[in-house]
Scaffold this motif. Structure first.
Motif, PDB file in Angstrom:
ATOM      1  N   GLU B   4      52.002  51.231  70.138  1.00 47.37           N
ATOM      2  CA  GLU B   4      50.916  50.720  69.302  1.00 47.37           C
ATOM      3  C   GLU B   4      49.606  50.647  70.083  1.00 47.37           C
ATOM      4  OE1 GLU B   4      53.954  49.614  69.406  1.00 47.37           O
ATOM      5  OE2 GLU B   4      54.681  49.035  67.411  1.00 47.37           O
ATOM      6  N   GLU B   5      49.694  50.190  71.337  1.00 52.91           N
ATOM      7  CA  GLU B   5      48.487  50.105  72.159  1.00 52.91           C
ATOM      8  C   GLU B   5      47.981  51.505  72.531  1.00 52.91           C
ATOM      9  OE1 GLU B   5      49.490  45.869  74.492  1.00 52.91           O
ATOM     10  OE2 GLU B   5      50.324  47.774  75.200  1.00 52.91           O
ATOM     11  N   GLU B   8      45.902  53.247  69.853  1.00 51.21           N
ATOM     12  CA  GLU B   8      44.667  52.568  69.452  1.00 51.21           C
ATOM     13  C   GLU B   8      43.466  53.305  70.049  1.00 51.21           C
ATOM     14  OE1 GLU B   8      43.426  48.252  70.353  1.00 51.21           O
ATOM     15  OE2 GLU B   8      45.434  48.136  69.446  1.00 51.21           O
ATOM     16  N   LYS B  28      54.716  52.693  63.579  1.00 50.34           N
ATOM     17  CA  LYS B  28      53.940  52.257  64.742  1.00 50.34           C
ATOM     18  C   LYS B  28      52.555  52.870  64.782  1.00 50.34           C
ATOM     19  CE  LYS B  28      58.144  51.443  67.343  1.00 50.34           C
ATOM     20  NZ  LYS B  28      59.110  51.982  68.300  1.00 50.34           N
ATOM     21  N   LYS B  30      50.504  52.675  62.139  1.00 51.87           N
ATOM     22  CA  LYS B  30      49.709  52.040  61.088  1.00 51.87           C
ATOM     23  C   LYS B  30      48.373  51.530  61.601  1.00 51.87           C
ATOM     24  CE  LYS B  30      53.061  50.471  57.647  1.00 51.87           C
ATOM     25  NZ  LYS B  30      53.999  49.393  57.351  1.00 51.87           N
ATOM     26  N   GLY B  31      48.332  51.213  62.916  1.00 51.17           N
ATOM     27  CA  GLY B  31      47.116  50.618  63.468  1.00 51.17           C
ATOM     28  C   GLY B  31      46.081  51.606  63.989  1.00 51.17           C
ATOM     29  N   ILE B  32      46.273  52.894  63.710  1.00 48.68           N
ATOM     30  CA  ILE B  32      45.297  53.877  64.202  1.00 48.68           C
ATOM     31  C   ILE B  32      43.970  53.719  63.475  1.00 48.68           C
ATOM     32  CG2 ILE B  32      47.069  55.576  64.841  1.00 48.68           C
ATOM     33  CD1 ILE B  32      46.329  57.082  62.218  1.00 48.68           C
ATOM     34  N   GLY B  33      42.914  54.225  64.110  1.00 52.84           N
ATOM     35  CA  GLY B  33      41.594  54.145  63.504  1.00 52.84           C
ATOM     36  C   GLY B  33      41.484  55.005  62.263  1.00 52.84           C
ATOM     37  N   GLU B  34      40.466  54.732  61.431  1.00 49.97           N
ATOM     38  CA  GLU B  34      40.380  55.504  60.181  1.00 49.97           C
ATOM     39  C   GLU B  34      39.836  56.917  60.381  1.00 49.97           C
ATOM     40  OE1 GLU B  34      36.169  53.605  58.521  1.00 49.97           O
ATOM     41  OE2 GLU B  34      38.076  53.032  57.584  1.00 49.97           O
ATOM     42  N   ARG B  59      47.456  54.961  55.950  1.00 50.57           N
ATOM     43  CA  ARG B  59      47.005  55.998  56.895  1.00 50.57           C
ATOM     44  C   ARG B  59      47.651  57.353  56.627  1.00 50.57           C
ATOM     45  NH1 ARG B  59      42.624  53.814  57.873  1.00 50.57           N
ATOM     46  NH2 ARG B  59      42.426  52.226  59.522  1.00 50.57           N
TER      47      ARG B  59
END
Lengths: 234, 234
Positions: B4-5, B8, B28, B30-34, B59
């Motif tokens: 996840e980190e 990012e 894992k 889901k937290g990427i940038g748009e 995403r």
């Protein structure tokens, strides 16, 4: 010059015709000298031995059945190569009647090309070659028959398909002859292969990941055995 | 550093894990940038697309499914090659939701490696690859599973067997995954191949030389089609 005239006075005669042409050829060798030797390069041995036994009459002991395990899918003079037999195996499959003197001369002839000669029983040779050569050729032909109509699919082929397909470029008439004259051993190999394929298909169909992995792992072990036998070769 | 980190702030994320590891991985991301794009290199596409759809949430439009048709039976860093994709095909299989902007970026990325990009529907890709890659791999694994116990036979292998067997050196776990995640298309290809093999076996069993020659000749035509598609390639 007829074949009968051509072989008169020859010391060594190498028969290199497709298997089904052999029975018609051996009777023409009846007139060879008593010191001449006849050998062949056919991929099947039991059938050729029977053809020679039937055709050559009292000259049969002068026939030394042989099979150089070398070559490619190509044919014709342009496919010739001076070092074709260097480091390759040649199997000689004598029978009881075979003259030991003729056997020695043919062995010597092959050793001079750089080949490694092994002597074994004809039926044993035929079963081994059915598994390691005749079956793989049938697989390649069947795969490419299946893909022949699928031009778009073939565009997306990678190295695996190209390697596996290469031997389907071989002469179909020659391979018809080989298949028909090594019929029983080939049918047995086809049967074993079909069982191995069914094992995979059933594991896939029933989504049995563990069982599928076992089959594939055994397959890779087989490949490792082959690689090892190649590396300590001759 | 967790996954996840790691993702990012990344611009491009290339997912390169075996198919069955994909469903656990996409959530894992889901937290990427748009503005990030995610792509993959998997040999099966419909399964991976569903996994991404389930796992990536909103995403998902940033995921561009791709398959570079290149590589070998080898794995690991030592098998890397700087020109691996030069002149090879990369298939991109977008779905309705796929962002056109993300698609363009992934296409551009692949074109910079020297690859030729083709866009097609995922199911179509999966059927084609089942025939030209997944089936040949199963054939090679099954043949080598059958020969694994036959050490003596393998000694007498010639080039044909070695070529056909090479891809049985591939990772069994990866191929289990590919087989299970492209199950229906692969079962269909296995069925067609098994019919082609049965056609040959029956002609041999019933000593039907003409019919056998027809099958083998079609097989060689298939090989010719493949050779032609290779020569006018890209």
């Amino acid at each position: 010059l007829s074949l009968e005239e051509a072989v008169e006075g020859a010391d060594v005669i190498v028969v290199a015709v497709p298997p089904l042409a052999m029975p018609g050829l051996f009777p023409k060798l009846k007139g060879i000298g008593e010191d001449a030797v006849v050998t062949d390069v056919g991929s099947v041995k039991s059938f050729v031995i029977e053809a020679a036994r039937q055709g050559m009459g009292e000259r049969f002991p002068q026939f030394v059945p042989a099979h150089p395990i070398a070559g490619s899918e190509k044919s014709g003079v342009e496919a010739s190569a001076g070092d074709l037999f260097q480091g390759r195996r040649v199997v000689i499959t004598p029978v009881e009647e075979t003259s030991r003197e003729a056997l020695g001369r043919v062995r010597n002839l092959w050793e001079q090309t750089g080949a490694h000669v092994e002597v074994m029983e004809a039926g044993h040779h035929d079963r081994i070659l059915a598994q390691t050569s005749h079956l793989p050729h049938m697989m390649a032909f069947a795969l490419m028959e299946m893909l022949a109509e699928r031009r778009e699919a073939v565009k997306f082929s990678a190295g695996g398909l190209r390697d596996i397909a290469r031997i389907a470029g071989s002469d179909p008439a020659l391979w018809r002859d080989i298949a028909l004259t090594n019929r029983e051993a080939l049918l047995e190999a086809l049967q074993h292969f079909s069982e191995a394929m069914r094992g995979l298909a059933q594991a896939i169909e029933h989504r049995e990941g563990e069982r599928l992995l076992e089959h594939l792992t055994k397959g890779r072990e087989g490949w490792n055995t082959l690689v090892k036998s190649m590396s300590k070769e001759l």
